[in-house]
Design an enzyme around this catalytic site. Structure first.
Site, PDB file in Angstrom:
ATOM      1  N   HIS A   1      -9.043  28.712  27.014  1.00 36.02           N
ATOM      2  CA  HIS A   1      -8.617  29.219  28.321  1.00 36.02           C
ATOM      3  C   HIS A   1      -9.591  30.286  28.804  1.00 36.02           C
ATOM      4  CE1 HIS A   1      -6.583  31.615  25.207  1.00 36.02           C
ATOM      5  NE2 HIS A   1      -6.707  32.641  26.023  1.00 36.02           N
TER       6      HIS A   1
ATOM      7  N   HIS B   1      -9.902  33.532  31.392  1.00 31.69           N
ATOM      8  CA  HIS B   1      -9.158  34.527  32.172  1.00 31.69           C
ATOM      9  C   HIS B   1      -9.921  34.813  33.469  1.00 31.69           C
ATOM     10  CE1 HIS B   1      -6.622  36.099  28.718  1.00 31.69           C
ATOM     11  NE2 HIS B   1      -7.608  35.549  28.029  1.00 31.69           N
TER      12      HIS B   1
HETATM   13  P1  AMP Z   1      -6.211  35.299  24.516  1.00 34.54           P
HETATM   14  O1  AMP Z   1      -5.865  34.163  23.592  1.00 34.54           O
HETATM   15  O2  AMP Z   1      -6.381  36.583  23.774  1.00 34.54           O
HETATM   16  O3  AMP Z   1      -7.373  35.027  25.408  1.00 34.54           O
HETATM   17  O4  AMP Z   1      -4.992  35.575  25.471  1.00 34.54           O
HETATM   18  C1  AMP Z   1      -3.920  34.714  25.686  1.00 34.54           C
HETATM   19  C2  AMP Z   1      -3.316  35.105  27.010  1.00 34.54           C
HETATM   20  O5  AMP Z   1      -2.221  34.231  27.237  1.00 34.54           O
HETATM   21  C3  AMP Z   1      -2.780  36.532  27.076  1.00 34.54           C
HETATM   22  O6  AMP Z   1      -3.384  37.186  28.181  1.00 34.54           O
HETATM   23  C4  AMP Z   1      -1.276  36.345  27.266  1.00 34.54           C
HETATM   24  O7  AMP Z   1      -0.747  37.311  28.130  1.00 34.54           O
HETATM   25  C5  AMP Z   1      -1.190  34.958  27.856  1.00 34.54           C
HETATM   26  N1  AMP Z   1       0.021  34.199  27.587  1.00 34.54           N
HETATM   27  C6  AMP Z   1       0.687  34.088  26.410  1.00 34.54           C
HETATM   28  N2  AMP Z   1       1.747  33.248  26.552  1.00 34.54           N
HETATM   29  C7  AMP Z   1       1.733  32.822  27.838  1.00 34.54           C
HETATM   30  C8  AMP Z   1       2.549  31.939  28.605  1.00 34.54           C
HETATM   31  N3  AMP Z   1       3.603  31.332  28.076  1.00 34.54           N
HETATM   32  N4  AMP Z   1       2.238  31.732  29.905  1.00 34.54           N
HETATM   33  C9  AMP Z   1       1.165  32.352  30.459  1.00 34.54           C
HETATM   34  N5  AMP Z   1       0.369  33.192  29.800  1.00 34.54           N
HETATM   35  C10 AMP Z   1       0.634  33.421  28.507  1.00 34.54           C
END
Ligand code: AMP
Length: 140
Positions: free
Chosen positions: A102, A104
């Site tokens: 993903h 950001h």
């Molecule tokens: P990272 O894996 O560190 O890049 O971050 C994962 C991101 O996913 C974080 O910013 C969380 O706030 C976000 N996140 C976790 N669960 C969900 C969800 N169910 N829907 C949307 N965002 C999510």
């Protein structure tokens, strides 16, 4: 490094868990981060499974980044931002917490504070409103 098909973003892609959708096409889904670091914080994910950038099929990256650009432009417009921060983490040592690739997208304004990564859950009404603002910008 293996891909867990039951990670939370895989479940969102299968419609098992809801999201505040911003954009979808045959390759990509974009939705609001539920713990946004700034208003308008959006996640852009490929539909193809990969744990992160390190194991992704290079063929997935072109369409994904074209959509990141599309969402970044729309988020900048929707939030009247001066800039856009695009970031992506690979493996826990680098801060990754969800193991489906993903990207950001964070609209940024000079001097505006950034909240902690994966910090506080946002109000769902507000996330729905923000998703609508970015969708409207995409359509304009
Ligand atoms: P990272 O894996 O560190 O890049 O971050 C994962 C991101 O996913 C974080 O910013 C969380 O706030 C976000 N996140 C976790 N669960 C969900 C969800 N169910 N829907 C949307 N965002 C999510």
């Amino acid at each position: 490094m293996t891909y867990d098909p039951d990670n939370i973003f895989a479940r969102i892609l299968r419609g098992e868990i809801p999201c505040h959708k911003v954009y979808e096409d045959e390759t990509t889904l974009a939705f609001m981060d539920v713990m946004p670091q700034v208003d308008g914080h959006t996640l852009v994910i490929p539909k193809a499974p990969s744990r992160n950038l390190l194991d992704a099929d290079p063929a997935v990256l072109g369409p994904l980044m074209a959509n990141v650009q599309k969402i970044a432009r729309a988020a900048r417009q929707a939030f009247g931002a001066e800039g856009v921060l695009v970031k992506q983490f690979n493996e826990p040592a680098a801060g990754q917490t969800v193991f489906h690739l993903h990207i950001h997208v964070l609209p940024r304004k000079t001097g505006e504070d950034i909240r902690p990564h994966a910090g506080k859950m946002a109000d769902h009404g507000l996330l729905a409103q923000h998703a609508g603002m970015i969708r409207a910008a995409l359509e304009s």
